[in-house]
Design a protein around this motif. Structure first.
Motif, PDB file in Angstrom:
ATOM      1  N   ALA A 242       4.799  -2.172  -3.928  1.00 27.60           N
ATOM      2  CA  ALA A 242       4.186  -3.049  -4.913  1.00 27.60           C
ATOM      3  C   ALA A 242       3.278  -4.055  -4.232  1.00 27.60           C
ATOM      4  O   ALA A 242       3.476  -4.382  -3.060  1.00 27.60           O
ATOM      5  N   VAL A 243       2.312  -4.550  -4.988  1.00 27.79           N
ATOM      6  CA  VAL A 243       1.357  -5.554  -4.516  1.00 27.79           C
ATOM      7  C   VAL A 243       1.638  -6.888  -5.196  1.00 27.79           C
ATOM      8  O   VAL A 243       1.817  -6.949  -6.414  1.00 27.79           O
ATOM      9  N   GLU A 244       1.632  -7.940  -4.383  1.00 26.58           N
ATOM     10  CA  GLU A 244       1.841  -9.296  -4.899  1.00 26.58           C
ATOM     11  C   GLU A 244       0.636 -10.119  -4.486  1.00 26.58           C
ATOM     12  O   GLU A 244       0.441 -10.409  -3.313  1.00 26.58           O
ATOM     13  N   THR A 245      -0.198 -10.489  -5.455  1.00 30.30           N
ATOM     14  CA  THR A 245      -1.527 -11.035  -5.152  1.00 30.30           C
ATOM     15  C   THR A 245      -1.514 -12.480  -4.663  1.00 30.30           C
ATOM     16  O   THR A 245      -2.538 -12.974  -4.206  1.00 30.30           O
ATOM     17  N   ARG A 246      -0.399 -13.165  -4.724  1.00 23.67           N
ATOM     18  CA  ARG A 246      -0.346 -14.556  -4.248  1.00 23.67           C
ATOM     19  C   ARG A 246      -0.055 -14.641  -2.749  1.00 23.67           C
ATOM     20  O   ARG A 246      -0.074 -15.729  -2.182  1.00 23.67           O
TER      21      ARG A 246
ATOM     22  N   CYS B 188       2.669   3.689   1.977  1.00 22.99           N
ATOM     23  CA  CYS B 188       2.123   3.374   0.661  1.00 22.99           C
ATOM     24  C   CYS B 188       0.665   2.986   0.839  1.00 22.99           C
ATOM     25  O   CYS B 188       0.364   1.988   1.502  1.00 22.99           O
ATOM     26  N   ALA B 189      -0.215   3.784   0.253  1.00 21.70           N
ATOM     27  CA  ALA B 189      -1.645   3.540   0.355  1.00 21.70           C
ATOM     28  C   ALA B 189      -2.155   2.912  -0.926  1.00 21.70           C
ATOM     29  O   ALA B 189      -1.890   3.418  -2.022  1.00 21.70           O
TER      30      ALA B 189
ATOM     31  N   LEU C  77      -1.377   2.665  -6.240  1.00 19.29           N
ATOM     32  CA  LEU C  77      -0.495   2.716  -5.075  1.00 19.29           C
ATOM     33  C   LEU C  77       0.175   4.077  -5.037  1.00 19.29           C
ATOM     34  O   LEU C  77       0.741   4.522  -6.042  1.00 19.29           O
ATOM     35  N   VAL C  78       0.104   4.716  -3.883  1.00 17.68           N
ATOM     36  CA  VAL C  78       0.690   6.044  -3.739  1.00 17.68           C
ATOM     37  C   VAL C  78       1.652   6.035  -2.555  1.00 17.68           C
ATOM     38  O   VAL C  78       1.231   5.828  -1.408  1.00 17.68           O
ATOM     39  N   GLU C  79       2.928   6.267  -2.859  1.00 19.39           N
ATOM     40  CA  GLU C  79       3.957   6.317  -1.813  1.00 19.39           C
ATOM     41  C   GLU C  79       4.117   7.748  -1.301  1.00 19.39           C
ATOM     42  O   GLU C  79       3.904   8.711  -2.037  1.00 19.39           O
TER      43      GLU C  79
END
Length: 124
Positions: free
Chosen positions: A97-101, A22-23, A4-6
């Motif tokens: 951030a990534v939240e996979t649920r 954010c990519a 992740l790049v902000e």
């Protein structure tokens, strides 16, 4: 692994606006929520906003409601945070951030992948 790049942080006067991006790249998931958090010097990291995969569910901290807007472009694997009416109290390092649920939860502990952060400084 997910990277992740902000980008988009900087110095702005109170009352001004900034747009953070954010990519995400690397490992992909069928659906995942994305969130923005921030951490000011000497303080704990705190939730700012989150958005589900379909963008049908968004969540905001009370401190930013009505001023910040989260959005996403799934074709570009990118999430945005439009920040208006900025205040000196918004000064912090902002993390995506990534939240996979795909819950779009404000719970920091539910997020699996984090970016390195981008500095936002609001002068009075």
């Amino acid at each position: 692994q997910v990277q992740l790049v902000e980008s988009g942080g900087g110095l702005v006067q109170a009352g001004g606006s900034l747009r953070l991006s954010c990519a995400a790249s690397g490992r992909t998931f069928s659906k995942y929520a994305m969130g923005w958090f921030r951490q000011a010097p000497g303080k704990e990291r705190e939730f700012v906003a989150a958005i589900s995969w379909s963008a049908g569910r968004t969540n905001y901290a009370d401190s930013v409601k009505g001023r910040f807007t989260i959005s996403r472009n799934n074709a570009k694997n990118t999430v945005y945070l439009q920040m208006n009416s900025l205040k000196p109290g918004d000064t912090a390092v902002y993390y995506c951030a990534v939240e996979t649920r795909d819950w779009a939860t404000p719970d920091l502990g539910e997020y699996d992948y984090w970016g390195q952060g981008t500095q936002v400084t609001v002068s009075s």
